[in-house]
Write a protein that holds these residues in place. Sequence first.
Motif, PDB file in Angstrom:
ATOM      1  N   ALA A  81       0.847  -1.202   0.000  1.00  0.00           N
ATOM      2  CA  ALA A  81       0.000   0.000   0.000  1.00  0.00           C
ATOM      3  C   ALA A  81       0.878   1.247   0.000  1.00  0.00           C
ATOM      4  O   ALA A  81       1.991   1.257   0.530  1.00  0.00           O
ATOM      5  CB  ALA A  81      -0.910  -0.005   1.216  1.00  0.00           C
ATOM      6  N   ARG A  82       0.354   2.298  -0.581  1.00  0.00           N
ATOM      7  CA  ARG A  82       1.064   3.576  -0.643  1.00  0.00           C
ATOM      8  C   ARG A  82       0.276   4.631   0.137  1.00  0.00           C
ATOM      9  O   ARG A  82      -0.943   4.724   0.007  1.00  0.00           O
ATOM     10  CB  ARG A  82       1.249   4.027  -2.096  1.00  0.00           C
ATOM     11  N   HIS A  83       1.014   5.395   0.935  1.00  0.00           N
ATOM     12  CA  HIS A  83       0.403   6.421   1.768  1.00  0.00           C
ATOM     13  C   HIS A  83       1.200   7.711   1.636  1.00  0.00           C
ATOM     14  O   HIS A  83       2.358   7.709   1.211  1.00  0.00           O
ATOM     15  CB  HIS A  83       0.392   5.980   3.236  1.00  0.00           C
ATOM     16  N   ASP A  84       0.583   8.800   2.040  1.00  0.00           N
ATOM     17  CA  ASP A  84       1.344  10.050   2.096  1.00  0.00           C
ATOM     18  C   ASP A  84       2.442   9.946   3.157  1.00  0.00           C
ATOM     19  O   ASP A  84       3.585  10.354   2.935  1.00  0.00           O
ATOM     20  CB  ASP A  84       0.421  11.220   2.447  1.00  0.00           C
ATOM     21  N   VAL A  85       2.083   9.405   4.319  1.00  0.00           N
ATOM     22  CA  VAL A  85       3.019   9.303   5.445  1.00  0.00           C
ATOM     23  C   VAL A  85       2.876   7.930   6.094  1.00  0.00           C
ATOM     24  O   VAL A  85       1.753   7.491   6.364  1.00  0.00           O
ATOM     25  CB  VAL A  85       2.763  10.401   6.505  1.00  0.00           C
TER      26      VAL A  85
END
Length: 491
Positions: A21-25
């Motif tokens: 998964a990709r997140h901002d932070v």
Amino acid sequence: MTSPLWTRDRTSVATPFEADARHDVVIVGAGITGLSTAVMLAEAGVDVAVVDAGEVGQGATAASVGMASLLQGTTLAALRRHHPASLVRAYVDANRAGQEWLAERAGGAADRRTAFTFGRVLATDVALDAVRDAAREAGLPVREDAPGDLGGHTPVRALALDDQLALDPVLLGTTLARAAVDAGAVVHTGVRVGDVRALPSGRIDTDHGTLFGDTVVLATGTPLTRRGLYDLKTRALRSWAIAFEMEGDAEAPGGMWSEVGVDGRSVMAAPWSFGRPVLIVTGARHPVGSARSEVALAEELAAWAQRTLPVAAEIARWSGQDYQSHNLVPFVGGMPRGLGRLRFATGYAGWGLTNGPAAAMRLTDEIRGVSRGDRPQWMRTIGTRMTVPADLGRGIGEAGRRIGVAAGALSSAVPAPAKRPAEGAGVVARQGVRTAAVSTIDGRTRVVVAPAPLTWNDAERSWDSPVDGSRYAPDGTRLEGAASADLPSAG
């Protein structure tokens, strides 16, 4: 009994893990710093994931005794001795901002108390004068007061600061985790981080898979990477805490008490949220890996409490670890060679309940790109680190101490164990240029290999490093500290 008082009957807060998964932070660490940062960012619309190897608030947060005070024992006097008044005021303002933010969020996890820094002998007058002067210069309304409710041993003199907070730290952590999830963050517990990278993007590798983030925040007590060598720029310290029932009809002292010059010794009653009268005593503060016997240190603290305070049965004892920067000001911000993608906070010196949210405010402003001119004055002042000769002297002295402890550990190492250690014991042996650490727990003997000397922690049955403050289980599993990898088995 080496389980913190606060870890009983707490509700888990976790969301399912999604690999890649990709997140901002991505925030590593579900303690007060990590969760405060997650709440602030998520409520500002930032996509945040929090990852922790344990449950919410089960690391340094659970080891806390719950003092969220601006008086902080002799901390302000130590800062003022080596830094200008403007920096001490900025430090106080930062901690005040952190305390106020927690007070708004804590709900039933917090009580309002008076904090005291006290001495039992006349020789502490000079130290107390320094605390009083530094606190008042920094804008704190401290007063002279020595109420007689600290058992039968009234302090000779005490300084008081009203309207401070006593907290149940794990209940607080649970409250913050729920607030973060409600704001859209995800919280992954039981996920162990093995590596942190800045290239080609921010990422963490875990035992459940990889997570990607435009920014990775290391809120792990000390950074889970040796970028910047912060294990050499801080001291790793351990302290003991013991919780007691009250004797007969005795009432617990109403304040939060920190004693001058006695290895960080303090006394406070558990907050009302805990549900029954319990008195907590802390102390025996010492560098990690330096104690002859952790059991002996805890027993000495227990004996002092039983002699001095109206306590009955002991109900819990535990130890915790914190980190103190050599210039006494926390490190917060971007990590060297992190390309702006790696950020961290460390060096709270035992006062993380107020420093942690303050650090979260700085991290949040930096991540969101708030201009320096729009940040509070305390943030601008404290964000400019000042290194003075005394800081260098402390750093050199700490390096010398570590070398001395390591040399002592090496000199006491045996060529090879003649027989397996007794149950619950550990022995250090030489294996070429490395250290072989041999222990027997529950009838099983294990041997792990380390590149640097280790000492045996007889209370927690762990291998502790006097060099960098890292700690390992008997099978070599990393428990905490700067190390990011487990120790290998000797075969």
